[in-house]
Design an enzyme around this catalytic site. Sequence first.
Site, PDB file in Angstrom:
ATOM      1  N   HIS A   1      -2.747   2.871  -1.675  1.00  0.00           N
ATOM      2  CA  HIS A   1      -3.442   2.225  -0.554  1.00  0.00           C
ATOM      3  C   HIS A   1      -3.924   0.830  -0.933  1.00  0.00           C
ATOM      4  O   HIS A   1      -5.125   0.630  -1.087  1.00  0.00           O
ATOM      5  CB  HIS A   1      -4.636   3.088  -0.149  1.00  0.00           C
ATOM      6  CG  HIS A   1      -5.195   2.749   1.187  1.00  0.00           C
ATOM      7  ND1 HIS A   1      -6.287   1.928   1.356  1.00  0.00           N
ATOM      8  CD2 HIS A   1      -4.823   3.123   2.425  1.00  0.00           C
ATOM      9  CE1 HIS A   1      -6.577   1.829   2.643  1.00  0.00           C
ATOM     10  NE2 HIS A   1      -5.710   2.550   3.307  1.00  0.00           N
ATOM     11  N   PHE A   2      -3.221  -0.108  -1.055  1.00  0.00           N
ATOM     12  CA  PHE A   2      -1.783  -0.264  -0.963  1.00  0.00           C
ATOM     13  C   PHE A   2      -1.315  -0.804  -2.299  1.00  0.00           C
ATOM     14  O   PHE A   2      -2.024  -1.588  -2.902  1.00  0.00           O
ATOM     15  CB  PHE A   2      -1.444  -1.244   0.160  1.00  0.00           C
ATOM     16  CG  PHE A   2      -1.886  -0.726   1.518  1.00  0.00           C
ATOM     17  CD1 PHE A   2      -1.066   0.112   2.244  1.00  0.00           C
ATOM     18  CD2 PHE A   2      -3.118  -1.068   2.040  1.00  0.00           C
ATOM     19  CE1 PHE A   2      -1.457   0.584   3.487  1.00  0.00           C
ATOM     20  CE2 PHE A   2      -3.517  -0.592   3.276  1.00  0.00           C
ATOM     21  CZ  PHE A   2      -2.696   0.242   4.003  1.00  0.00           C
TER      22      PHE A   2
END
Length: 150
Positions: A47-48
């Site tokens: 994420h991410f």
Amino acid sequence: MGFTEIKSWLRHRHPMLFLDRVLDYEPGVKIVAGLAVSAQMDAIAGHFPERAIFPASHLSQAFAQAGIVLFQLSTSKLRDDELTLVGAMNSRFLKIIVPGDHVVISVTADRLMGDTFFFSGRATVEGTTVAAFRANLVRRDVADMGQQWW
């Protein structure tokens, strides 16, 4: 209150236990907790990958966990056959949180009505508000939850 004692107040465990330390508390009034965001956290890995940020859903969970601890400090510890459930939560996210940030979550008890606890608060990083919350928790017997599938 250190991490080991926090685990005695919460049912959550890795990777869903977010509070690292309780910095201050006054039963029935407030709790201030800390969360150190690390690049090694499970959520950060996806994420991410190219621009890591701490998920808002996890920050909401950390806020709820601080509320759960304050609820119990203000009343009594949960029995083995009890759970706390989030009844409702309103959130406003103002800034992203990234690895290396130390988040301070401040929660205030707004009202206690029987088995329902209303609370609100803020999450800050270096004194800057990154999120604001208002929520309630309800205390329930596991038996009242219906047939258990686990």
